[in-house]
Every structure is written in C-alpha cells, then in structure tokens.
Design a protein around this motif. Structure first.
Motif, PDB file in Angstrom:
ATOM      1  N   LEU A  71     -31.435  21.134  -9.226  1.00  0.00           N
ATOM      2  CA  LEU A  71     -30.519  21.859  -8.437  1.00  0.00           C
ATOM      3  C   LEU A  71     -28.935  22.109  -8.670  1.00  0.00           C
ATOM      4  CD1 LEU A  71     -32.307  20.099  -5.304  1.00  0.00           C
ATOM      5  CD2 LEU A  71     -32.831  22.364  -6.363  1.00  0.00           C
ATOM      6  N   GLU A  72     -28.403  21.815  -9.818  1.00  0.00           N
ATOM      7  CA  GLU A  72     -27.030  22.080 -10.098  1.00  0.00           C
ATOM      8  C   GLU A  72     -27.033  23.331 -10.163  1.00  0.00           C
ATOM      9  OE1 GLU A  72     -29.055  22.042 -14.370  1.00  0.00           O
ATOM     10  OE2 GLU A  72     -29.354  21.148 -12.482  1.00  0.00           O
ATOM     11  N   LYS A  73     -25.744  23.812  -9.776  1.00  0.00           N
ATOM     12  CA  LYS A  73     -25.235  25.306  -9.294  1.00  0.00           C
ATOM     13  C   LYS A  73     -25.179  25.766 -10.658  1.00  0.00           C
ATOM     14  CE  LYS A  73     -22.319  28.202  -6.479  1.00  0.00           C
ATOM     15  NZ  LYS A  73     -21.365  28.480  -5.486  1.00  0.00           N
ATOM     16  N   TYR A  74     -24.686  25.028 -11.698  1.00  0.00           N
ATOM     17  CA  TYR A  74     -24.436  25.632 -12.902  1.00  0.00           C
ATOM     18  C   TYR A  74     -24.757  24.741 -13.967  1.00  0.00           C
ATOM     19  CZ  TYR A  74     -21.147  28.899 -10.381  1.00  0.00           C
ATOM     20  OH  TYR A  74     -20.794  29.692  -9.280  1.00  0.00           O
ATOM     21  N   ASN A  75     -25.548  25.102 -15.086  1.00  0.00           N
ATOM     22  CA  ASN A  75     -25.842  24.255 -16.089  1.00  0.00           C
ATOM     23  C   ASN A  75     -24.825  24.148 -17.024  1.00  0.00           C
ATOM     24  OD1 ASN A  75     -26.932  22.682 -18.230  1.00  0.00           O
ATOM     25  ND2 ASN A  75     -28.986  23.777 -17.981  1.00  0.00           N
ATOM     26  N   VAL A 109     -37.763   9.842   2.816  1.00  0.00           N
ATOM     27  CA  VAL A 109     -37.050  10.818   3.693  1.00  0.00           C
ATOM     28  C   VAL A 109     -35.971  10.063   4.284  1.00  0.00           C
ATOM     29  CG1 VAL A 109     -37.561  11.922   5.891  1.00  0.00           C
ATOM     30  CG2 VAL A 109     -39.432  11.683   4.295  1.00  0.00           C
ATOM     31  N   TYR A 110     -34.800  10.729   4.470  1.00  0.00           N
ATOM     32  CA  TYR A 110     -33.718   9.916   4.715  1.00  0.00           C
ATOM     33  C   TYR A 110     -33.632   9.279   6.027  1.00  0.00           C
ATOM     34  CZ  TYR A 110     -32.113  13.806   8.096  1.00  0.00           C
ATOM     35  OH  TYR A 110     -31.955  14.731   9.190  1.00  0.00           O
ATOM     36  N   PRO A 111     -34.288   9.822   7.205  1.00  0.00           N
ATOM     37  CA  PRO A 111     -34.349   8.849   8.439  1.00  0.00           C
ATOM     38  C   PRO A 111     -34.616   7.580   8.061  1.00  0.00           C
ATOM     39  CG  PRO A 111     -35.065  11.148   8.996  1.00  0.00           C
ATOM     40  CD  PRO A 111     -35.032  10.936   7.428  1.00  0.00           C
ATOM     41  N   THR A 112     -35.528   7.253   7.160  1.00  0.00           N
ATOM     42  CA  THR A 112     -36.095   5.822   6.638  1.00  0.00           C
ATOM     43  C   THR A 112     -34.986   4.945   5.903  1.00  0.00           C
ATOM     44  OG1 THR A 112     -36.999   6.570   4.706  1.00  0.00           O
ATOM     45  CG2 THR A 112     -38.418   6.729   6.735  1.00  0.00           C
ATOM     46  N   CYS A 113     -33.907   5.960   5.457  1.00  0.00           N
ATOM     47  CA  CYS A 113     -32.833   5.172   4.792  1.00  0.00           C
ATOM     48  C   CYS A 113     -31.797   4.698   5.703  1.00  0.00           C
ATOM     49  CB  CYS A 113     -32.304   5.965   3.823  1.00  0.00           C
ATOM     50  SG  CYS A 113     -33.692   6.686   2.404  1.00  0.00           S
ATOM     51  N   LYS A 114     -31.954   3.656   6.315  1.00  0.00           N
ATOM     52  CA  LYS A 114     -30.904   2.860   7.453  1.00  0.00           C
ATOM     53  C   LYS A 114     -29.563   2.862   6.728  1.00  0.00           C
ATOM     54  CE  LYS A 114     -34.602   0.717   9.555  1.00  0.00           C
ATOM     55  NZ  LYS A 114     -35.006  -0.797  10.365  1.00  0.00           N
ATOM     56  N   ARG A 115     -29.365   2.821   5.555  1.00  0.00           N
ATOM     57  CA  ARG A 115     -28.040   2.610   5.272  1.00  0.00           C
ATOM     58  C   ARG A 115     -27.356   3.882   4.596  1.00  0.00           C
ATOM     59  NH1 ARG A 115     -28.370  -3.023   1.601  1.00  0.00           N
ATOM     60  NH2 ARG A 115     -29.293  -4.555   3.278  1.00  0.00           N
ATOM     61  N   MET A 116     -28.087   4.974   4.830  1.00  0.00           N
ATOM     62  CA  MET A 116     -27.589   6.217   4.283  1.00  0.00           C
ATOM     63  C   MET A 116     -26.439   6.750   5.249  1.00  0.00           C
ATOM     64  SD  MET A 116     -29.575   9.662   3.333  1.00  0.00           S
ATOM     65  CE  MET A 116     -30.344   9.080   2.155  1.00  0.00           C
ATOM     66  N   GLY A 117     -25.295   6.912   4.762  1.00  0.00           N
ATOM     67  CA  GLY A 117     -24.120   7.375   5.534  1.00  0.00           C
ATOM     68  C   GLY A 117     -24.139   8.881   5.921  1.00  0.00           C
ATOM     69  N   ILE A 118     -23.059   9.434   6.547  1.00  0.00           N
ATOM     70  CA  ILE A 118     -23.173  10.761   7.099  1.00  0.00           C
ATOM     71  C   ILE A 118     -23.166  11.637   5.854  1.00  0.00           C
ATOM     72  CG2 ILE A 118     -21.709  12.648   8.274  1.00  0.00           C
ATOM     73  CD1 ILE A 118     -20.914  10.388  10.326  1.00  0.00           C
ATOM     74  N   LYS A 119     -22.027  11.362   4.923  1.00  0.00           N
ATOM     75  CA  LYS A 119     -22.060  12.129   3.698  1.00  0.00           C
ATOM     76  C   LYS A 119     -23.281  12.180   2.847  1.00  0.00           C
ATOM     77  CE  LYS A 119     -16.947  11.858   3.274  1.00  0.00           C
ATOM     78  NZ  LYS A 119     -15.658  11.306   2.217  1.00  0.00           N
ATOM     79  N   TYR A 124     -28.142  15.199   1.141  1.00  0.00           N
ATOM     80  CA  TYR A 124     -29.681  15.227   1.154  1.00  0.00           C
ATOM     81  C   TYR A 124     -30.100  16.767   1.596  1.00  0.00           C
ATOM     82  CZ  TYR A 124     -34.448  13.885   2.086  1.00  0.00           C
ATOM     83  OH  TYR A 124     -35.789  13.816   2.021  1.00  0.00           O
ATOM     84  N   GLU A 125     -29.326  16.921   2.715  1.00  0.00           N
ATOM     85  CA  GLU A 125     -29.871  18.032   3.455  1.00  0.00           C
ATOM     86  C   GLU A 125     -29.422  19.487   2.605  1.00  0.00           C
ATOM     87  OE1 GLU A 125     -31.417  18.709   6.194  1.00  0.00           O
ATOM     88  OE2 GLU A 125     -31.579  16.629   7.132  1.00  0.00           O
ATOM     89  N   GLU A 126     -28.345  19.238   1.865  1.00  0.00           N
ATOM     90  CA  GLU A 126     -27.890  20.366   1.084  1.00  0.00           C
ATOM     91  C   GLU A 126     -28.889  20.461  -0.080  1.00  0.00           C
ATOM     92  OE1 GLU A 126     -23.758  19.365  -0.213  1.00  0.00           O
ATOM     93  OE2 GLU A 126     -23.035  19.913   1.861  1.00  0.00           O
ATOM     94  N   THR A 127     -29.435  19.771  -0.739  1.00  0.00           N
ATOM     95  CA  THR A 127     -30.558  19.371  -1.691  1.00  0.00           C
ATOM     96  C   THR A 127     -31.538  20.240  -1.134  1.00  0.00           C
ATOM     97  OG1 THR A 127     -29.747  17.321  -2.386  1.00  0.00           O
ATOM     98  CG2 THR A 127     -31.880  17.951  -3.247  1.00  0.00           C
ATOM     99  N   LEU A 128     -32.134  20.062   0.034  1.00  0.00           N
ATOM    100  CA  LEU A 128     -33.289  20.478   0.473  1.00  0.00           C
ATOM    101  C   LEU A 128     -33.119  22.127   0.747  1.00  0.00           C
ATOM    102  CD1 LEU A 128     -34.605  18.218   3.374  1.00  0.00           C
ATOM    103  CD2 LEU A 128     -35.590  18.658   0.852  1.00  0.00           C
ATOM    104  N   VAL A 129     -31.997  22.513   1.133  1.00  0.00           N
ATOM    105  CA  VAL A 129     -31.456  23.815   1.344  1.00  0.00           C
ATOM    106  C   VAL A 129     -31.457  24.627  -0.054  1.00  0.00           C
ATOM    107  CG1 VAL A 129     -29.729  25.457   2.114  1.00  0.00           C
ATOM    108  CG2 VAL A 129     -30.238  23.733   3.259  1.00  0.00           C
ATOM    109  N   ARG A 130     -30.895  23.887  -0.973  1.00  0.00           N
ATOM    110  CA  ARG A 130     -30.712  24.599  -2.393  1.00  0.00           C
ATOM    111  C   ARG A 130     -32.259  24.663  -3.146  1.00  0.00           C
ATOM    112  NH1 ARG A 130     -26.119  22.267  -6.282  1.00  0.00           N
ATOM    113  NH2 ARG A 130     -25.087  23.332  -4.529  1.00  0.00           N
ATOM    114  N   TRP A 131     -32.881  23.539  -2.685  1.00  0.00           N
ATOM    115  CA  TRP A 131     -34.371  23.491  -3.252  1.00  0.00           C
ATOM    116  C   TRP A 131     -35.195  24.931  -2.824  1.00  0.00           C
ATOM    117  CZ3 TRP A 131     -38.748  19.828  -1.364  1.00  0.00           C
ATOM    118  CH2 TRP A 131     -39.961  20.063  -2.454  1.00  0.00           C
ATOM    119  N   ASN A 164     -42.747  24.726   1.455  1.00  0.00           N
ATOM    120  CA  ASN A 164     -42.666  24.313   2.892  1.00  0.00           C
ATOM    121  C   ASN A 164     -41.611  23.400   3.180  1.00  0.00           C
ATOM    122  OD1 ASN A 164     -42.992  23.232   5.572  1.00  0.00           O
ATOM    123  ND2 ASN A 164     -45.285  23.545   5.549  1.00  0.00           N
ATOM    124  N   ILE A 165     -40.372  23.652   3.539  1.00  0.00           N
ATOM    125  CA  ILE A 165     -39.348  22.977   3.464  1.00  0.00           C
ATOM    126  C   ILE A 165     -39.261  21.756   4.452  1.00  0.00           C
ATOM    127  CG2 ILE A 165     -37.700  24.182   4.898  1.00  0.00           C
ATOM    128  CD1 ILE A 165     -37.093  22.544   1.664  1.00  0.00           C
TER     129      ILE A 165
END
Length: 321
Positions: A71-75, A109-119, A124-131, A164-165
């Motif tokens: 998912l890198e924008k440029y290789n 899935v990110y909701p199960t990652c309790k220590r995951m911060g806002i950034k 994570y959301e940006e990754t799904l969108v790009r996927w 199916n995102i």
C-alpha cells in the motif's frame, strides 16, 4: 474362395492391483511437498487425478497461500518492509460459489487493540481506504499485491477480484488464479531449459576456439543466469500484459515498444540513464503514436516496480524463516 484374415484382437491389460478410491489419493496428495509439481505435472495424469489434485488444493493448500497488498503510494526501491495488508485464507464457497474463495485481513481489528492511539487508528483507517482503492482501481500493469505459494512469489491476476471493506476481506476465483500463477512458473522453467541448452552449446564452441588458439571477445561469453532470468521474467510479464490488452492497439504498441525503449535508455551502460524523449518506432512527428512516449515510460517504471516488489517479498520470506 480364400477366407479373409481375421485381425488379432488387442490384448486387454488387466490392472495388477485394484484402483485406489479418490479419498485415498487425496489423502496421499495432501502430503506432497512440491505444490508446483503437484499442479503442473500430477494434475495432468488423468481427469480423475486432476480432480483429486484440485480437491487437495481446495481442502488443504489454499490455507497456505498468502496475498499481500502493498500500500505504499510510490515504490521507491529499497528492501525495507512497506505498509501492507496481509490477506490469508478464510473460507471456500459452496454450491454455485464453489469456484470462489475468500481471504481476510490477517491484522487484528483496531477496536481490540486497547493501547492503539488516535494516530495509530487513523493510519489503520487510511490503510483500509487505500486497500479498497487499490483493489477497485486494479490495472494489469500494476497489481499492487504479491501472491506467495510454496516459496514462489508472483503477481499474476486474481480473476473475479472483489473487496468487502466492511468485512475486511477479498474474494476471487481460486482455480483460475492457480492456473495463471503456475502457467508463468512453468514458462520460466521452459525458457530456462532453452537458455541452458544454448549456453552449453556456446561454451562448447568457445572451448573449441580456445583449443585452436583463438581469442574470445566479451560478446562471445554466454549471458549469466541472473541476467537471463531477468530477461525471461520480463518477456513472460509482457506476454501477460499483451493478453490482458489484446483489443487495445495503443497498449499493444506500448508493450512492444518496451524492448526498444529499454535498449535506447541503457545504451550508455547506466540502467538509470533513461532519456525522456527516446526515438520509438511509430511515435515520430506525424506518426500514429506521436505523443504516446509517456505511456511506454510509465509501463517501464511499473514493470521495474512490480519486479522489485516481488524480489523484495522473496527476500523477506527467506529472512523470516
């Protein structure tokens, strides 16, 4: 009146042992350690054996296949790991969907990652969108994924690819995917055999010349396998693109022009010395493909990017073992 000669009837060969039931063959095939040999060779023994091999793949080997979406924008090259979505086997369709398989995002899935911060959640959301964007905007010249099967890596097509995102999963036709994947793998081996035969012949001729006291020029020595393999892979890849764009005259011209563009750009011996305005056949002033040079340049860069991505994935698989 002479009696006509009676042709001898062919002898019917009786099997020395009873035929094994398919269940036994499938149970044997599930332990085959060379999946390429299983698909390319064993599958051709008979129609019954073919069905057993394909059943073994569906039941036992699909779960070992990995489809990794880069998912890198440029290789930009390099060997470091880039953002990706690793997709692993989830389920196989039934009934009218038996040709379809579903692979799911292997990350938690990110909701199960309790220590995951806002950034982190935003990334994570940006990754799904790009996927989702990569799947829906799929192009044969830039698949943006790699398929890994039994140590072999390629980026052949995933027929019927859908995403199916919401469920974080993709689906595709698994049997057709395997046919395309192993077709190219087998083609590499066929061309490698030809290269080996040609190289052996050239070496014999060189030895005969040396025995006569003749001097050899650098061009008399055979091409090393590393260089020949790269050329073979590009040849097979370009044949794949021509098959995908068989009704697009402009793209077919651009694919055929890659060889000329490559030779023109590397004439100085520097593989990065690509001239921006090469003299391509058919692209001159007033000719049919005037103004289309940028398409050839884009295809060339896409080709390099995809082959580099495959090589990087192979290297990572070796280091992860």
């Amino acid at each position: 009146m002479m009696a006509s000669k009676v042709r001898p009837q062919p002898r019917v060969r009786l099997p020395l042992c009873p035929t094994l039931p398919p269940e036994v063959w499938i149970n044997v095939l599930r332990y085959h350690s060379d999946l390429a040999h299983l698909w390319c060779m064993c599958r051709r023994v008979s129609s019954t054996f073919r069905a057993c091999v394909e059943y073994a793949f569906a039941e036992f080997f699909l779960q070992d296949i990995h489809v990794d979406f880069q998912l890198e924008k440029y290789n930009l090259g390099g060997k470091s790991k880039r953002p990706e979505v690793p997709a692993i086997f989830n389920r196989l369709g039934k009934g009218s969907e038996k040709e379809t398989t579903w692979f799911r995002d292997a990350r938690p899935v990110y909701p199960t990652c309790k220590r995951m911060g806002i950034k982190s959640r935003q990334r994570y959301e940006e990754t799904l969108v790009r996927w989702e964007e990569n799947v829906t905007a799929y192009k044969p010249e830039m698949p943006n994924y790699t398929i890994s099967i039994g140590g072999i890596v390629n980026d052949t097509a995933l027929p019927g690819l859908k995403i199916n995102i919401e469920e974080r999963e993709i689906s595709f036709q698994w049997r057709k995917m395997l046919q395309l994947f192993y077709r190219e793998h087998e083609r590499v081996h066929v061309l490698k055999d030809k290269w080996q035969a040609k190289t052996a012949k050239q070496i014999r001729a060189n030895n005969a010349r040396l025995a006569k006291g003749e001097k050899l020029m650098p061009s008399d020595y055979p091409q090393p396998w590393s260089s020949a393999e790269a050329e073979i892979r590009k040849e097979i890849r370009r044949a794949r693109l021509k098959e995908s764009y068989n009704d697009d005259e402009r793209m077919l011209w651009a694919i055929d022009s890659l060889k000329h563009f490559e030779q023109y750009g590397t004439a100085s011996g520097n593989t990065k010395a690509l001239k921006l305005d090469p003299d391509l056949p058919g692209a001159g002033l007033g000719e049919k493909w005037f103004g289309c040079v940028n398409l050839v340049q884009e295809l060339y860069l896409d080709e390099w990017s995809c082959m580099h991505r495959i090589d990087t994935k192979i290297e990572h698989l070796r280091t992860d073992r």
